[in-house]
Design a protein around this motif. Structure first.
Motif, short mmCIF file in Angstrom:
data_model
loop_
_atom_site.label_atom_id
_atom_site.label_comp_id
_atom_site.label_asym_id
_atom_site.label_seq_id
_atom_site.Cartn_x
_atom_site.Cartn_y
_atom_site.Cartn_z
N GLU A 24 17.17 5.38 6.17
CA GLU A 24 17.44 6.81 5.98
C GLU A 24 16.15 7.63 6.03
OE1 GLU A 24 19.08 9.47 2.34
OE2 GLU A 24 20.26 7.69 2.85
N ASP A 25 15.09 7.10 5.41
CA ASP A 25 13.81 7.81 5.37
C ASP A 25 12.66 6.82 5.33
OD1 ASP A 25 11.58 9.41 4.96
OD2 ASP A 25 12.32 10.34 3.12
N GLY A 26 12.10 6.53 6.48
CA GLY A 26 11.03 5.54 6.60
C GLY A 26 9.69 6.01 6.04
N ARG A 27 9.63 7.26 5.59
CA ARG A 27 8.37 7.80 5.06
C ARG A 27 8.31 7.73 3.53
NH1 ARG A 27 6.76 13.26 8.02
NH2 ARG A 27 5.02 12.89 6.64
N LEU A 28 9.28 7.09 2.90
CA LEU A 28 9.27 6.98 1.45
C LEU A 28 8.03 6.25 0.96
CD1 LEU A 28 12.96 5.94 0.65
CD2 LEU A 28 11.86 8.09 0.02
N SER A 29 7.42 6.75 -0.08
CA SER A 29 6.32 6.01 -0.71
C SER A 29 6.93 4.84 -1.48
CB SER A 29 5.56 6.92 -1.67
OG SER A 29 6.38 7.24 -2.79
N ILE A 30 6.11 3.86 -1.79
CA ILE A 30 6.60 2.72 -2.57
C ILE A 30 7.16 3.19 -3.91
CG2 ILE A 30 5.88 0.64 -3.83
CD1 ILE A 30 6.36 0.13 -0.90
N LYS A 49 7.05 -5.90 1.40
CA LYS A 49 6.14 -6.71 2.23
C LYS A 49 6.84 -7.96 2.76
CE LYS A 49 1.80 -5.09 0.29
NZ LYS A 49 0.60 -5.40 -0.48
N ARG A 50 7.70 -8.57 1.95
CA ARG A 50 8.44 -9.75 2.39
C ARG A 50 9.42 -9.38 3.51
NH1 ARG A 50 13.28 -11.25 1.27
NH2 ARG A 50 13.43 -10.11 -0.68
N LEU A 51 10.10 -8.25 3.38
CA LEU A 51 11.04 -7.81 4.41
C LEU A 51 10.33 -7.56 5.74
CD1 LEU A 51 13.30 -5.49 2.24
CD2 LEU A 51 13.99 -7.66 3.31
N ILE A 52 9.10 -7.09 5.66
CA ILE A 52 8.29 -6.91 6.88
C ILE A 52 7.89 -8.27 7.44
CG2 ILE A 52 6.08 -6.09 7.78
CD1 ILE A 52 6.34 -3.71 5.81
N SER A 53 7.35 -9.14 6.59
CA SER A 53 6.84 -10.43 7.07
C SER A 53 7.95 -11.32 7.61
CB SER A 53 6.05 -11.15 5.99
OG SER A 53 6.90 -11.59 4.96
N PHE A 60 7.57 1.07 11.92
CA PHE A 60 7.91 2.44 11.56
C PHE A 60 7.46 3.34 12.70
CE2 PHE A 60 7.39 0.05 7.72
CZ PHE A 60 8.46 0.43 6.95
N LYS A 61 8.24 4.39 12.96
CA LYS A 61 7.88 5.29 14.04
C LYS A 61 8.47 6.67 13.79
CE LYS A 61 11.81 3.93 16.87
NZ LYS A 61 12.25 3.37 18.11
N ALA A 62 7.91 7.65 14.45
CA ALA A 62 8.46 8.99 14.40
C ALA A 62 9.66 9.05 15.33
CB ALA A 62 7.41 10.00 14.83
N ILE A 63 10.69 9.74 14.92
CA ILE A 63 11.85 9.96 15.78
C ILE A 63 11.68 11.34 16.40
CG2 ILE A 63 14.35 10.20 15.88
CD1 ILE A 63 14.43 8.34 13.38
#
Length: 164
Positions: A24-30, A49-53, A60-63
């Protein structure tokens, strides 16, 4: 081969909430992500970090807004190849990746071999891309174009998915 149900059963409710929130919002801070999913910051960051690895999150990218960039013309092109042996498929795959106007390319099991989504400014630019670039790709035997009149839904999001 793992099914979608098998893959998502490896994720617990917090993992699924993290994925849904980021979709929904990839720019959320941790910190904001942790609050949204009901975890403290450190466990949320570890899961993130585990979900990334593990490859659940690829990046992540700008739409970008295609209309603001005057890229409103969308055509879907069915491509039939003259040869579908592995070397021919690889040759086509390598070449299609170099055409910037090709937004998506899918190999299809059906009456044609590939379905392309082409985004251009207008029909004239599309015609040039088709005639000068796509039709001249290795092993292209024929193409058939379908022009989108309106985009009703574009992109993948969490609504209706099994991870939310």
């Amino acid at each position: 081969m793992a099914t979608e149900i098998d893959i998502f059963s490896e994720l617990d409710q917090f993992d699924k909430k993290i994925l849904a929130a980021l979709a929904e919002d990839g720019r959320l801070s941790i910190t904001d992500l942790a609050t949204r999913v009901g975890l403290s910051k450190t466990p949320c960051q570890i899961r993130f970090k585990r979900l990334i690895s593990e490859g659940y999150i690829e990046g992540f990218k700008a739409i970008l807004n295609p209309s603001k960039m005057q890229l409103d013309h969308i055509a879907f092109v069915e491509v039939k190849l003259s040869d579908t042996r592995e070397h021919a498929l690889k040759s086509f795959n390598d070449a299609i990746k170099k055409i910037g106007e090709v937004e998506e390319c899918h190999m299809i099991a059906g009456r044609f071999d590939y379905l392309l989504k082409i985004r251009t400014r207008d029909i004239g630019r599309y015609r040039r891309v088709l005639g000068e670039r796509i039709s001249t790709l290795p092993h292209v035997a024929s193409t058939s174009t379908n022009v989108a009149m309106e985009t009703v839904k574009e992109g993948w999001d969490k609504s209706g998915s099994s991870f939310s």
